[in-house]
Design a protein around this motif. Structure first.
Motif, PDB file in Angstrom:
ATOM      1  N   VAL A 183      -1.128  -8.982 -11.315  1.00 47.87           N
ATOM      2  CA  VAL A 183      -1.669  -7.902 -10.490  1.00 47.87           C
ATOM      3  C   VAL A 183      -1.252  -6.564 -11.094  1.00 47.87           C
ATOM      4  N   ALA A 184      -2.166  -5.592 -11.108  1.00 49.14           N
ATOM      5  CA  ALA A 184      -1.807  -4.216 -11.486  1.00 49.14           C
ATOM      6  C   ALA A 184      -2.145  -3.291 -10.330  1.00 49.14           C
ATOM      7  N   VAL A 185      -1.254  -2.367 -10.054  1.00 43.61           N
ATOM      8  CA  VAL A 185      -1.464  -1.420  -8.956  1.00 43.61           C
ATOM      9  C   VAL A 185      -1.384  -0.006  -9.517  1.00 43.61           C
ATOM     10  N   PHE A 186      -2.499   0.710  -9.444  1.00 45.79           N
ATOM     11  CA  PHE A 186      -2.544   2.094  -9.924  1.00 45.79           C
ATOM     12  C   PHE A 186      -2.296   3.029  -8.752  1.00 45.79           C
ATOM     13  N   GLY A 187      -1.121   3.637  -8.743  1.00 43.46           N
ATOM     14  CA  GLY A 187      -0.759   4.558  -7.669  1.00 43.46           C
ATOM     15  C   GLY A 187       0.206   3.912  -6.692  1.00 43.46           C
ATOM     16  N   CYS A 188       1.399   4.480  -6.568  1.00 39.40           N
ATOM     17  CA  CYS A 188       2.452   3.860  -5.747  1.00 39.40           C
ATOM     18  C   CYS A 188       2.851   4.743  -4.571  1.00 39.40           C
ATOM     19  N   GLY A 189       1.876   5.268  -3.851  1.00 34.37           N
ATOM     20  CA  GLY A 189       2.141   5.908  -2.559  1.00 34.37           C
ATOM     21  C   GLY A 189       2.310   4.833  -1.501  1.00 34.37           C
ATOM     22  N   GLY A 190       2.202   5.215  -0.244  1.00 34.19           N
ATOM     23  CA  GLY A 190       2.390   4.261   0.851  1.00 34.19           C
ATOM     24  C   GLY A 190       1.454   3.074   0.750  1.00 34.19           C
ATOM     25  N   ILE A 195       0.418  -2.549  -1.260  1.00 31.64           N
ATOM     26  CA  ILE A 195      -0.300  -3.510  -2.117  1.00 31.64           C
ATOM     27  C   ILE A 195       0.724  -4.353  -2.881  1.00 31.64           C
ATOM     28  N   ILE A 196       1.751  -3.687  -3.382  1.00 31.12           N
ATOM     29  CA  ILE A 196       2.795  -4.412  -4.113  1.00 31.12           C
ATOM     30  C   ILE A 196       3.461  -5.440  -3.197  1.00 31.12           C
ATOM     31  N   GLN A 197       3.762  -5.032  -1.974  1.00 28.90           N
ATOM     32  CA  GLN A 197       4.357  -6.002  -1.027  1.00 28.90           C
ATOM     33  C   GLN A 197       3.383  -7.151  -0.746  1.00 28.90           C
ATOM     34  N   GLY A 198       2.111  -6.824  -0.618  1.00 29.46           N
ATOM     35  CA  GLY A 198       1.117  -7.867  -0.371  1.00 29.46           C
ATOM     36  C   GLY A 198       1.052  -8.838  -1.537  1.00 29.46           C
ATOM     37  N   ALA A 199       1.103  -8.297  -2.751  1.00 32.53           N
ATOM     38  CA  ALA A 199       1.034  -9.153  -3.945  1.00 32.53           C
ATOM     39  C   ALA A 199       2.253 -10.076  -4.014  1.00 32.53           C
ATOM     40  N   ILE A 207       3.598  -8.346 -11.238  1.00 29.61           N
ATOM     41  CA  ILE A 207       3.089  -7.216 -10.452  1.00 29.61           C
ATOM     42  C   ILE A 207       3.445  -5.951 -11.221  1.00 29.61           C
ATOM     43  N   ILE A 208       2.416  -5.345 -11.804  1.00 25.50           N
ATOM     44  CA  ILE A 208       2.636  -4.176 -12.664  1.00 25.50           C
ATOM     45  C   ILE A 208       2.289  -2.924 -11.854  1.00 25.50           C
ATOM     46  N   ALA A 209       3.282  -2.050 -11.692  1.00 21.47           N
ATOM     47  CA  ALA A 209       3.080  -0.818 -10.924  1.00 21.47           C
ATOM     48  C   ALA A 209       2.919   0.346 -11.885  1.00 21.47           C
ATOM     49  N   ILE A 210       1.918   1.169 -11.648  1.00 25.60           N
ATOM     50  CA  ILE A 210       1.633   2.307 -12.533  1.00 25.60           C
ATOM     51  C   ILE A 210       1.611   3.581 -11.692  1.00 25.60           C
ATOM     52  N   MET A 219      10.821   2.762  -6.331  1.00 20.83           N
ATOM     53  CA  MET A 219      10.466   2.148  -5.039  1.00 20.83           C
ATOM     54  C   MET A 219       9.602   0.912  -5.272  1.00 20.83           C
ATOM     55  N   ALA A 220       8.670   1.024  -6.234  1.00 23.72           N
ATOM     56  CA  ALA A 220       7.772  -0.100  -6.529  1.00 23.72           C
ATOM     57  C   ALA A 220       8.582  -1.350  -6.866  1.00 23.72           C
ATOM     58  N   ARG A 221       9.620  -1.178  -7.643  1.00 25.13           N
ATOM     59  CA  ARG A 221      10.474  -2.324  -8.001  1.00 25.13           C
ATOM     60  C   ARG A 221      11.147  -2.903  -6.775  1.00 25.13           C
ATOM     61  N   GLN A 222      11.612  -1.992  -5.927  1.00 30.04           N
ATOM     62  CA  GLN A 222      12.286  -2.425  -4.703  1.00 30.04           C
ATOM     63  C   GLN A 222      11.356  -3.286  -3.834  1.00 30.04           C
ATOM     64  N   PHE A 223      10.062  -2.969  -3.851  1.00 32.89           N
ATOM     65  CA  PHE A 223       9.125  -3.693  -2.975  1.00 32.89           C
ATOM     66  C   PHE A 223       8.467  -4.882  -3.670  1.00 32.89           C
ATOM     67  N   GLY A 224       8.806  -5.129  -4.934  1.00 39.49           N
ATOM     68  CA  GLY A 224       8.310  -6.355  -5.549  1.00 39.49           C
ATOM     69  C   GLY A 224       7.655  -6.227  -6.909  1.00 39.49           C
ATOM     70  N   ALA A 225       7.519  -5.016  -7.450  1.00 40.51           N
ATOM     71  CA  ALA A 225       6.926  -4.896  -8.788  1.00 40.51           C
ATOM     72  C   ALA A 225       7.841  -5.560  -9.805  1.00 40.51           C
TER      73      ALA A 225
END
Ligand code: CXF
Ligand code: ZN
Length: 362
Positions: A183-190, A195-199, A207-210, A219-225
């Protein structure tokens, strides 16, 4: 009572307003918590073209304080999360099990009967999404309220009304991410963090956060990236390819509403992959698709509104996940503000400070 009001384009201020009682089919809600979402800013700056002056707020939880005529199924004292879309249960969309597209009313600042309940002096104010819940109290359609368990802290519950439902719903309901996938997520606002938590909940292996901001990536890492890319320094698309053996990810998500990011989300997905557009951009902007590649790449490009939620089923499900310790709402709330400090909460949103800032009331 106090409310955060946008009096004119690009302006917002706390105002003392008066509220009429609930009419038929409406509830008066004593607000307990209101999340501050980018869509509030989109109303302020005109990206979402709602007529002003208008009371902001569309992500809230509170307590039922008064029932309008004919309202059944609620009692004074009930705890509710507000949905930013009313669901009538009868229109063609509701009947085809797509209540997120309920056509009972187009949000134009007015209540469902076309009138207003809020005044500033003698002037009528509109409300955002039939709610206007960045205020000590709100009159809302009963069909916009979902009862929740009283044990759930209200500042956490509020987030389910918009950002968390939108993000987790995009993964579970819209994209239907499968276990072991990338999964890739572009944009890590709320929304992106949700989305990261859902993934993570869906069992994605990568789970790749951008994002442009390092604090958001943390924060993205904290929630599962599992991987993060600062797109100010590195190319997000190339990183997605590199981390997937050159193919691209199974599922990509755009969570900001910027055409360039939508293009990148499309490029980051593998052939046959699924691209989900969650961010709401400007009506004046478009995204081109390549006439050769659309067919050749066989990708599914999906729009996602409100996480394709059925709020009456999905709000309680998300809150059950929270109670089971599987959906982290506690760390999503990184700051709380009084209604007097709501302008500061908006500024902190604009400077990327919070996962979610939440207004809480006495
Ligand atoms: C938005 C979508 C457009 C209407 C207001 C709410 N979603 C999330 O903030
Ligand atoms: Zn929102």
């Amino acid at each position: 009572m106090k409310a955060l009001v946008s009096l004119e384009l690009d302006k917002y201020s706390v105002e003392n307003v008066t509220l009429a009682g609930p009419r038929a089919g409406e509830l008066r809600i004593r607000m307990a918590a209101t999340g501050v979402c980018h869509s509030d800013v989109s109303v302020i700056n005109g990206t979402l073209p709602l007529p002003k002056p208008l009371v902001l707020g569309h992500e809230g939880a509170g307590v039922v304080a008064e029932l309008g005529e004919g309202v059944g199924g609620f009692e004074i004292g009930d705890h509710v999360v507000l949905a930013f879309n009313p669901t009538c249960g009868k229109c063609p969309s509701c009947r085809r099990q797509e209540p997120q597209f309920c056509s009972i009313g187009a949000p134009d600042g007015k209540m469902l009967d076309g009138t207003s309940r809020v005044k500033l002096g003698n002037d009528e104010l509109g409300v955002m999404q039939f709610l206007g819940c960045m205020a000590e109290e709100a009159i809302v359609p009963a069909i916009s309220a979902v009862q929740i368990d009283k044990s759930i802290p209200m500042d956490k519950a509020a987030l389910v009304g918009c950002g968390v439902m939108t993000g987790v719903g995009a993964v579970i309901n819209t994209a239907k991410v499968s276990p072991g996938s990338s999964v890739a997520v572009f944009g890590c606002g709320g929304v992106g963090l949700s989305i990261i938590q859902g993934a993570r909940l869906a069992g994605a292996a990568r789970i790749i956060a951008i994002d442009l901001a390092d604090n958001k990536l943390e924060m993205a890492r904290q929630f599962g990236a599992t991987h993060t890319v600062n797109s100010a320094k590195e190319n997000g698309v190339l990183q997605c390819k590199e981390l997937t053996g050159g193919e691209g990810v199974d599922y990509s998500f755009e969570a900001v509403g910027i055409p360039q990011l939508m293009i990148e989300a499309n490029e980051a997905a593998r052939r046959g992959g699924t691209v989900t557009i969650v961010g709401v951009g400007k009506l004046t902007e478009s995204v081109p698709f390549n006439a050769l590649m659309l067919a050749m790449s066989g990708k599914t490009v999906k729009g996602c509104y409100y996480g394709d939620a059925n709020v009456r089923e999905d709000f309680p499900k998300l809150l059950n996940l929270y109670r089971a310790g599987r959906l982290n709402l506690d760390d999503m709330v990184t700051a709380t503000y009084s209604i007097d400090d709501a302008p500061q909460a908006i500024e902190d949103l604009l400077s990327n400070k919070n996962a979610r800032g939440v207004i809480v009331y006495e």
